[in-house]
Design a protein around this motif. Sequence first.
Motif, PDB file in Angstrom:
ATOM      1  N   GLN A  13       1.008  -1.275  -0.177  1.00  0.00           N
ATOM      2  CA  GLN A  13      -0.067  -0.058  -0.009  1.00  0.00           C
ATOM      3  C   GLN A  13       0.875   1.176   0.121  1.00  0.00           C
ATOM      4  OE1 GLN A  13      -3.190  -0.056   2.878  1.00  0.00           O
ATOM      5  NE2 GLN A  13      -3.624  -2.323   2.598  1.00  0.00           N
ATOM      6  N   LEU A  14       1.876   1.169  -0.734  1.00  0.00           N
ATOM      7  CA  LEU A  14       2.924   2.530  -1.097  1.00  0.00           C
ATOM      8  C   LEU A  14       2.245   3.473  -2.042  1.00  0.00           C
ATOM      9  CD1 LEU A  14       5.777   0.129  -1.093  1.00  0.00           C
ATOM     10  CD2 LEU A  14       5.659   2.213   0.635  1.00  0.00           C
ATOM     11  N   ALA A  15       1.094   4.075  -1.484  1.00  0.00           N
ATOM     12  CA  ALA A  15       0.295   4.876  -2.273  1.00  0.00           C
ATOM     13  C   ALA A  15       0.900   6.290  -2.763  1.00  0.00           C
ATOM     14  CB  ALA A  15      -1.168   5.425  -1.491  1.00  0.00           C
ATOM     15  N   ASP A  16       1.880   6.695  -1.775  1.00  0.00           N
ATOM     16  CA  ASP A  16       2.660   8.181  -2.026  1.00  0.00           C
ATOM     17  C   ASP A  16       4.210   7.716  -2.553  1.00  0.00           C
ATOM     18  OD1 ASP A  16       3.758  10.205  -1.979  1.00  0.00           O
ATOM     19  OD2 ASP A  16       3.763  10.518   0.266  1.00  0.00           O
ATOM     20  N   SER A  17       4.226   7.995  -3.933  1.00  0.00           N
ATOM     21  CA  SER A  17       5.480   7.680  -4.527  1.00  0.00           C
ATOM     22  C   SER A  17       6.560   8.396  -3.817  1.00  0.00           C
ATOM     23  CB  SER A  17       5.452   7.911  -6.034  1.00  0.00           C
ATOM     24  OG  SER A  17       5.096   9.135  -6.376  1.00  0.00           O
ATOM     25  N   GLN A  18       6.217   9.566  -3.298  1.00  0.00           N
ATOM     26  CA  GLN A  18       7.205  10.461  -2.619  1.00  0.00           C
ATOM     27  C   GLN A  18       7.571  10.198  -1.005  1.00  0.00           C
ATOM     28  OE1 GLN A  18       8.587  12.914  -4.623  1.00  0.00           O
ATOM     29  NE2 GLN A  18       7.169  11.684  -6.163  1.00  0.00           N
ATOM     30  N   ALA A  19       7.006   9.050  -0.645  1.00  0.00           N
ATOM     31  CA  ALA A  19       7.291   8.582   0.819  1.00  0.00           C
ATOM     32  C   ALA A  19       8.850   8.294   0.999  1.00  0.00           C
ATOM     33  CB  ALA A  19       6.521   7.494   1.055  1.00  0.00           C
ATOM     34  N   ILE A  20       9.350   8.389   2.192  1.00  0.00           N
ATOM     35  CA  ILE A  20      10.760   8.222   2.437  1.00  0.00           C
ATOM     36  C   ILE A  20      10.592   7.131   3.819  1.00  0.00           C
ATOM     37  CG2 ILE A  20      12.926   8.640   2.989  1.00  0.00           C
ATOM     38  CD1 ILE A  20      12.485  11.457   1.963  1.00  0.00           C
ATOM     39  N   ARG A  21      10.936   5.657   3.437  1.00  0.00           N
ATOM     40  CA  ARG A  21      11.014   5.026   4.632  1.00  0.00           C
ATOM     41  C   ARG A  21      12.249   4.627   4.958  1.00  0.00           C
ATOM     42  NH1 ARG A  21       5.773   2.645   5.524  1.00  0.00           N
ATOM     43  NH2 ARG A  21       6.902   1.784   7.410  1.00  0.00           N
ATOM     44  N   GLY A  22      12.584   3.921   6.102  1.00  0.00           N
ATOM     45  CA  GLY A  22      13.874   3.548   6.523  1.00  0.00           C
ATOM     46  C   GLY A  22      14.464   4.914   7.048  1.00  0.00           C
ATOM     47  N   LYS A  23      15.406   5.322   6.770  1.00  0.00           N
ATOM     48  CA  LYS A  23      16.273   6.561   7.444  1.00  0.00           C
ATOM     49  C   LYS A  23      16.659   6.123   8.832  1.00  0.00           C
ATOM     50  CE  LYS A  23      12.592   9.191   6.923  1.00  0.00           C
ATOM     51  NZ  LYS A  23      11.874  10.181   7.171  1.00  0.00           N
ATOM     52  N   HIS A  24      17.331   4.903   8.888  1.00  0.00           N
ATOM     53  CA  HIS A  24      17.943   4.417   9.984  1.00  0.00           C
ATOM     54  C   HIS A  24      18.969   3.698   9.887  1.00  0.00           C
ATOM     55  CE1 HIS A  24      14.503   1.572   9.350  1.00  0.00           C
ATOM     56  NE2 HIS A  24      15.741   0.772   9.544  1.00  0.00           N
ATOM     57  N   ALA A  25      19.952   3.130  10.695  1.00  0.00           N
ATOM     58  CA  ALA A  25      20.735   2.035  10.673  1.00  0.00           C
ATOM     59  C   ALA A  25      20.349   1.165  11.853  1.00  0.00           C
ATOM     60  CB  ALA A  25      22.118   2.892  10.609  1.00  0.00           C
ATOM     61  N   HIS A  26      20.997   0.069  11.677  1.00  0.00           N
ATOM     62  CA  HIS A  26      20.671  -0.905  12.914  1.00  0.00           C
ATOM     63  C   HIS A  26      22.068  -1.396  13.580  1.00  0.00           C
ATOM     64  CE1 HIS A  26      16.451  -2.013  12.488  1.00  0.00           C
ATOM     65  NE2 HIS A  26      16.572  -2.002  11.236  1.00  0.00           N
ATOM     66  N   LYS A  27      21.984  -1.436  14.972  1.00  0.00           N
ATOM     67  CA  LYS A  27      23.466  -1.584  15.570  1.00  0.00           C
ATOM     68  C   LYS A  27      23.856  -3.098  15.448  1.00  0.00           C
ATOM     69  CE  LYS A  27      22.133   1.702  19.148  1.00  0.00           C
ATOM     70  NZ  LYS A  27      21.424   1.896  20.430  1.00  0.00           N
ATOM     71  N   LYS A  85      23.372  -5.197   5.988  1.00  0.00           N
ATOM     72  CA  LYS A  85      24.305  -5.401   7.039  1.00  0.00           C
ATOM     73  C   LYS A  85      23.997  -4.413   8.197  1.00  0.00           C
ATOM     74  CE  LYS A  85      27.837  -6.997   3.899  1.00  0.00           C
ATOM     75  NZ  LYS A  85      29.020  -6.671   2.968  1.00  0.00           N
ATOM     76  N   LYS A  86      24.436  -4.871   9.256  1.00  0.00           N
ATOM     77  CA  LYS A  86      24.389  -3.805  10.585  1.00  0.00           C
ATOM     78  C   LYS A  86      25.282  -2.711  10.307  1.00  0.00           C
ATOM     79  CE  LYS A  86      28.018  -6.410  12.983  1.00  0.00           C
ATOM     80  NZ  LYS A  86      28.302  -7.288  14.282  1.00  0.00           N
ATOM     81  N   LYS A  87      24.977  -1.566  10.903  1.00  0.00           N
ATOM     82  CA  LYS A  87      25.539  -0.057  10.788  1.00  0.00           C
ATOM     83  C   LYS A  87      25.747   0.308   9.361  1.00  0.00           C
ATOM     84  CE  LYS A  87      29.000  -1.938  13.302  1.00  0.00           C
ATOM     85  NZ  LYS A  87      30.339  -1.862  14.457  1.00  0.00           N
ATOM     86  N   VAL A  88      24.703   0.094   8.505  1.00  0.00           N
ATOM     87  CA  VAL A  88      24.526   0.766   7.183  1.00  0.00           C
ATOM     88  C   VAL A  88      23.100   1.494   7.153  1.00  0.00           C
ATOM     89  CG1 VAL A  88      24.036   0.319   4.859  1.00  0.00           C
ATOM     90  CG2 VAL A  88      25.927  -0.847   6.105  1.00  0.00           C
ATOM     91  N   TRP A  89      23.326   2.904   7.108  1.00  0.00           N
ATOM     92  CA  TRP A  89      22.259   3.523   7.062  1.00  0.00           C
ATOM     93  C   TRP A  89      21.572   3.438   5.769  1.00  0.00           C
ATOM     94  CZ3 TRP A  89      20.325   7.151  10.530  1.00  0.00           C
ATOM     95  CH2 TRP A  89      19.452   7.994  10.062  1.00  0.00           C
ATOM     96  N   HIS A  90      20.067   3.039   5.716  1.00  0.00           N
ATOM     97  CA  HIS A  90      19.505   2.745   4.582  1.00  0.00           C
ATOM     98  C   HIS A  90      17.988   3.583   4.303  1.00  0.00           C
ATOM     99  CE1 HIS A  90      18.740  -0.427   7.592  1.00  0.00           C
ATOM    100  NE2 HIS A  90      17.342  -0.476   7.087  1.00  0.00           N
TER     101      HIS A  90
END
Length: 137
Positions: A43-57, A95-100
């Motif tokens: 249901q990704l209705a907004d093509s301008q959406a930005i998801r993620g914006k994080h990294a995992h330890k 992988k861990k410690k990669v901002w995505h």
Amino acid sequence: MNKKDVDIITLQSFLDAPDGRLFIGEALKHIPFAIKRFYFINQLADSQAIRGKHAHKNLEQVIFCINGSFDLGLDDGRQKWNIVMNNPAHGVLLKKKVWHTMTNFSPNCVILVVANDYYDENDYIRNYDEFVRYIGE
Ligand code: T46
């Protein structure tokens, strides 16, 4: 991050035309860890959406685009890499410690992720400056 540092997993598939194509991934064979969790995003209705914006330890994941397409941005704090996700047979090892970041979603996009651990908000780094500090430690 160089191209060689992005691990692409290619799933085997069987075409039963016109009755569909079946894709297979097995833990510790195609997926390089024991899978404890999966989730999917539709249901990704907004093509301008930005998801993620994080990294995992510590968390490691493999991300697939099983329908449609999106852009996957990777950043290890030194270099950035963009991958167009439009092949359901291709998974990218996060992988861990990669901002995505995930952007530019097609209307029919469906994202499937398998992970090596359960959900833990404490494993997220959601602030980019904090991410840069974290990987520099
Ligand atoms: C990732 C990228 C690729 C849960 O409660 N349990 C879960 O297992 C997950 C994945 C999420 N959530 C909650 C946490 C948030 O309140 O669902 C909400 C949305 O999660 P988030 O904003 O982190 O969604 P994305 O698409 O930005 O990130 C997700 C994963 O969370 C993340 O681990 O690497 O997909």
